[in-house]
Design a protein around this motif. Structure first.
Motif, PDB file in Angstrom:
ATOM      1  N   ILE A 146       0.862  -1.187   0.000  1.00  0.00           N
ATOM      2  CA  ILE A 146       0.000   0.000   0.000  1.00  0.00           C
ATOM      3  C   ILE A 146       0.892   1.228   0.000  1.00  0.00           C
ATOM      4  CG2 ILE A 146      -1.771   1.279   1.243  1.00  0.00           C
ATOM      5  CD1 ILE A 146      -2.585  -1.419   2.545  1.00  0.00           C
ATOM      6  N   LEU A 147       0.858   1.967  -1.100  1.00  0.00           N
ATOM      7  CA  LEU A 147       1.703   3.154  -1.265  1.00  0.00           C
ATOM      8  C   LEU A 147       0.839   4.395  -1.051  1.00  0.00           C
ATOM      9  CD1 LEU A 147       3.334   0.843  -2.544  1.00  0.00           C
ATOM     10  CD2 LEU A 147       4.038   2.427  -4.338  1.00  0.00           C
ATOM     11  N   MET A 148       1.162   5.173  -0.038  1.00  0.00           N
ATOM     12  CA  MET A 148       0.377   6.349   0.321  1.00  0.00           C
ATOM     13  C   MET A 148       0.946   7.598  -0.342  1.00  0.00           C
ATOM     14  SD  MET A 148      -0.177   5.369   4.354  1.00  0.00           S
ATOM     15  CE  MET A 148      -0.425   7.077   4.788  1.00  0.00           C
ATOM     16  N   CYS A 149       0.166   8.182  -1.259  1.00  0.00           N
ATOM     17  CA  CYS A 149       0.582   9.380  -1.997  1.00  0.00           C
ATOM     18  C   CYS A 149      -0.445  10.476  -1.729  1.00  0.00           C
ATOM     19  CB  CYS A 149       0.671   9.076  -3.491  1.00  0.00           C
ATOM     20  SG  CYS A 149       1.672   7.632  -3.916  1.00  0.00           S
ATOM     21  N   VAL A 150      -0.412  11.011  -0.520  1.00  0.00           N
ATOM     22  CA  VAL A 150      -1.423  11.980  -0.104  1.00  0.00           C
ATOM     23  C   VAL A 150      -0.770  13.325   0.200  1.00  0.00           C
ATOM     24  CG1 VAL A 150      -2.958  10.190   0.778  1.00  0.00           C
ATOM     25  CG2 VAL A 150      -1.258  11.208   2.312  1.00  0.00           C
ATOM     26  N   PRO A 151      -1.544  14.416   0.195  1.00  0.00           N
ATOM     27  CA  PRO A 151      -0.958  15.753   0.410  1.00  0.00           C
ATOM     28  C   PRO A 151      -0.387  15.931   1.815  1.00  0.00           C
ATOM     29  CG  PRO A 151      -3.157  15.901  -0.563  1.00  0.00           C
ATOM     30  CD  PRO A 151      -2.976  14.492  -0.125  1.00  0.00           C
ATOM     31  N   THR A 152       0.668  16.712   1.902  1.00  0.00           N
ATOM     32  CA  THR A 152       1.219  17.143   3.190  1.00  0.00           C
ATOM     33  C   THR A 152       1.437  18.661   3.119  1.00  0.00           C
ATOM     34  OG1 THR A 152       3.399  16.457   2.363  1.00  0.00           O
ATOM     35  CG2 THR A 152       2.311  14.991   3.924  1.00  0.00           C
ATOM     36  N   PRO A 153       0.357  19.433   3.210  1.00  0.00           N
ATOM     37  CA  PRO A 153       0.468  20.897   3.096  1.00  0.00           C
ATOM     38  C   PRO A 153       0.897  21.534   4.414  1.00  0.00           C
ATOM     39  CG  PRO A 153      -1.813  20.267   3.395  1.00  0.00           C
ATOM     40  CD  PRO A 153      -1.023  18.986   3.352  1.00  0.00           C
TER      41      PRO A 153
END
Length: 444
Positions: free
Chosen positions: A93-100
């Motif tokens: 499971i590769l997590m590619c979510v925003p980190t603003p």
């Protein structure tokens, strides 16, 4: 056969299913890259429109084109869903979510935390969980692993594996796509590193293993801090040299002929994109925990953040030479995207220029062939729905001044030189074009 050996065999047999959470500028190319090498891929996103577009082969990120989408839509080895209960179908499971950043310029980890909580609900033995989002050193092991272990009852390094591998996407770069950019990998333990490296080796030109997750997290920050600091340097030089009536672009081009000891960076209207304007502040925030001050990084941030104000000041000067005030002037800004030839407007300095122009009484318009209208966005909601003007002589010549914020290559700058009476060029896009008079083209 051990659990690790069994998983490595699945990778070798191309039966190892890769789940990707977040189907945006990072996740979608990553999904495509693994699929091209014959690996089964399963994409997850909370945005049903993205998922339906992917399932129907409809492009939603322009620079990625139609072939990718059509191939994924028609493949029996690719699928996309908003149903996160299917996470247990994935081996990785590769997590590619925003980190603003939040409104206080501090890390907003809500997307990582929420996604990790969701993953933990469906986590099973043998799965590999990898964070690809840019973040502060320690996130993977200090934030993610406790959530995964508490909610699943499983133990990292024993029952499941955890790693960190930072994305290195450069949207629109024709020379480097996901498959051709070396991948830094840090694992929570030797087995996690071995498994993650083997997985990325199937699709990426080179993997670069490092000692642990926090080292890999620091690598990504260092790359973008390097760019931020050097861009700040040339932005500051631009302001100084303009006061001396020296063309900073000519200086930089000449300096770049030195075959050693110099790397070319170009000034602009400020920083854009999801990485460079944000990432340095992640290290600044984390450094406080260790009572360390990142003065150099913070100074670079101040310089880059101030560039939109400088652009507006130069525009005021340009209007003054035409005996016009900014208050009441119609101003066109060319380029909403943060870089040329993409439709990516994340953290674009153009929005800050919009706001400053509006505060000074100007009527603000924009032209961008990649963004015919401004989509819904978190940070500049008031501009949502604004549409691009048409590119024709009657329209372009009707503005009191034109600011070039992004130098898209498919814009006819010769026509702009002919049609506009006053151009403020932040990207050196008008270089080589003959000005009508001394009050025609201003560099900013």
């Amino acid at each position: 056969m051990t659990q690790l050996d069994s998983l490595l065999k699945k990778i070798e047999d191309q039966s190892y299913t890769i789940g990707i959470v977040g189907l945006g500028y990072v996740g979608l190319p990553l999904m495509w890259t693994f699929h091209q090498q014959g690996m089964p891929v399963l994409g997850f996103d909370i945005d049903d429109k993205k998922v339906q577009n992917l399932k129907n082969g409809i492009p939603y990120i322009k620079h990625l084109g139609t072939e990718m989408m059509e191939t994924l839509a028609n493949s029996d080895k690719a699928d996309a869903t908003t149903d996160f209960s299917r996470l247990d179908e994935a081996d990785a499971i590769l997590m590619c979510v925003p980190t603003p950043l939040d409104h206080h310029r501090e890390p907003d980890m809500s997307y990582v935390e929420q996604t990790t909580e969701t993953v933990s609900k469906y986590l099973r033995k043998g799965q590999l969980v990898i964070l690809e989002s840019t973040t502060w050193p320690g996130t993977t092991e200090e934030l993610m692993i406790p959530i995964l272990e508490k909610n699943s009852g499983l133990k990292a390094g024993k029952d499941f594996y955890v790693a960190y591998s930072p994305e290195r996407e450069d949207p629109g770069n024709p020379d480097f796509n996901t498959a051709r950019i070396p991948k830094v990998v840090g694992g929570h333990g030797e087995e996690a590193l071995k498994l993650a490296t083997a997985m990325y080796d199937t699709a990426i030109v080179q993997t670069v293993p490092v000692s642990d997750c926090k080292t890999a997290e620091a690598v990504k920050l260092t790359e973008n801090i390097f760019r931020s600091v050097n861009i700040a340097l040339v932005n500051e030089l631009k302001v100084v040299y303009e006061a001396m009536d020296i063309d900073v672009h000519e200086v930089i081009d000449a300096a770049a002929t030195k075959p050693f000891g110099f790397m070319k960076f170009t000034p602009g209207p400020g920083l854009g994109g999801h990485c460079i304007p944000i990432d340095p502040f992640y290290l600044t925030w984390k450094a406080r925990e260790f009572e360390k001050h990142t003065r150099f990084i913070e100074l670079a941030g101040e310089v880059n953040t101030d560039m939109p104000r400088y652009v507006v000041e130069r525009t005021m000067h340009a209007l003054n030479t035409h005996k016009k005030a900014m208050n009441g002037s119609k101003i066109l800004v060319i380029g909403l995207a943060y870089k040329p030839d993409v439709d990516d407007m994340r953290e674009s300095p153009t929005f800050k220029i919009f706001d400053l122009l509006k505060k000074n009484g100007a009527e603000v318009f924009y032209y961008d062939p990649y963004l015919p209208s401004i989509p819904k966005n978190r940070d500049f909601a008031e501009w949502t729905g604004t549409t691009s003007v048409e590119w024709n002589k009657a329209t372009i010549s009707s503005f009191d001044a034109t600011i070039i914020s992004t130098n898209h290559s498919n814009i006819n700058y010769a026509e702009l030189a002919e049609w506009s009476e006053c151009v403020v060029d932040t990207r050196n896009a008008m270089n080589g074009l003959v000005a009508k008079n001394e009050n025609h083209i201003f560099k900013a």
